[in-house]
Design a protein around this motif. Sequence first.
Motif, PDB file in Angstrom:
ATOM      1  N   ALA A   1       7.474   6.793  -0.567  1.00 16.16           N
ATOM      2  CA  ALA A   1       8.834   7.522  -0.941  1.00 16.16           C
ATOM      3  C   ALA A   1       9.932   7.214  -0.175  1.00 16.16           C
ATOM      4  O   ALA A   1      11.002   7.476  -0.562  1.00 16.16           O
ATOM      5  CB  ALA A   1       8.171   8.932  -0.300  1.00 16.16           C
ATOM      6  N   ALA A   2      10.062   6.138   1.009  1.00 13.58           N
ATOM      7  CA  ALA A   2      11.290   5.628   1.489  1.00 13.58           C
ATOM      8  C   ALA A   2      11.676   4.680   0.581  1.00 13.58           C
ATOM      9  O   ALA A   2      12.925   4.414   1.288  1.00 13.58           O
ATOM     10  CB  ALA A   2      10.838   5.330   3.018  1.00 13.58           C
ATOM     11  N   GLU A   3      11.231   4.217  -0.201  1.00 10.64           N
ATOM     12  CA  GLU A   3      11.728   2.914  -1.152  1.00 10.64           C
ATOM     13  C   GLU A   3      12.684   3.426  -2.100  1.00 10.64           C
ATOM     14  O   GLU A   3      12.814   4.779  -2.707  1.00 10.64           O
ATOM     15  CB  GLU A   3      10.561   2.364  -1.707  1.00 10.64           C
ATOM     16  CG  GLU A   3       9.548   1.633  -1.210  1.00 10.64           C
ATOM     17  CD  GLU A   3      10.121   0.712  -0.242  1.00 10.64           C
ATOM     18  OE1 GLU A   3      10.648  -0.262  -0.559  1.00 10.64           O
ATOM     19  OE2 GLU A   3       9.393   0.607   1.137  1.00 10.64           O
ATOM     20  N   LEU A   4      13.749   2.645  -2.112  1.00 16.36           N
ATOM     21  CA  LEU A   4      14.878   3.157  -3.138  1.00 16.36           C
ATOM     22  C   LEU A   4      14.329   3.574  -4.441  1.00 16.36           C
ATOM     23  O   LEU A   4      15.009   4.420  -5.165  1.00 16.36           O
ATOM     24  CB  LEU A   4      15.860   2.074  -2.957  1.00 16.36           C
ATOM     25  CG  LEU A   4      16.838   1.926  -1.847  1.00 16.36           C
ATOM     26  CD1 LEU A   4      17.779   0.682  -1.789  1.00 16.36           C
ATOM     27  CD2 LEU A   4      17.562   3.047  -1.478  1.00 16.36           C
ATOM     28  N   GLY A   5      13.651   2.668  -4.859  1.00 19.81           N
ATOM     29  CA  GLY A   5      13.224   2.941  -6.425  1.00 19.81           C
ATOM     30  C   GLY A   5      12.405   4.054  -6.717  1.00 19.81           C
ATOM     31  O   GLY A   5      12.113   4.587  -7.926  1.00 19.81           O
TER      32      GLY A   5
END
Length: 273
Positions: free
Chosen positions: A159-163
Amino acid sequence: MVDDDQAILFVLQNIIEQNFNDEVVGMSTNPQQAQADIQFQDVDIVLADLLMPELSGIELINAIKAIKPNIHFIMISKVQDDELRTKAYQAGIEFFINKPINLIEVKSVIAKVEKSIQMSRQLLSISAMAKQFNEEDKPNKQISISEHANVILKSLGMAAELGSTDILKVIKIMNHTGEHYRNIDLTAQIGIDKHDKKIMVQRMRRAIRVGLINLTNQLIDNPDDEQAKHFANVLFGYENIHRQILYQQHNRSTGGRVIMQNFMDGLLDESQS
């Protein structure tokens, strides 16, 4: 810690207790006694010598794993035999520490295992939250496709990933149009040019790669996690997960592949269920 050389045990104890916020709960030169003691101790990591009289490090690890499968193992050895080292990885160790003991290597290896333990605990916590979320009163609470998909991404530690923001945006479009991922024209649907589309897809791939690694770690630590096994099959495919497990256990030179269509179509199916 288990090693037939007591001097090695004292060296490792000093390194661990002086450089980490950890306590060495036990040391033994007798692997059979160590096996008995570990059953009754709260242990996260076991360091064991590869070659010991009466009971080898690999045999000790197999015996402990049968009782406490979630313990993490580090092997201590001066042996460079590839076959023996492969057997150790297959038994479930995560890293080797080579003899003679090197301070930098010990600190690096233990830091990596501690990070793996922390990640595993976070994933298990998120997985439990996701199960609770799915088991709440479904007739009385309508959950949007995006919300459901976001819960799944959280359970994969993505969830914290930009993608992940891009993934949720595309999932919403797929749900609205009723199309599979390969049939979605991102440039038209989102209003971006080919260059921006390429960057967006790269962000999505990087996020999915993180999910693949995290899910693999979760299965290595808890192979009986039914939800993790389900996501492994639906989102990545068992073959890909198997390759990634072998790679992360240093038994394969390449890991699993990120197959965008499989992941996105699987994520939509799971979000709609």
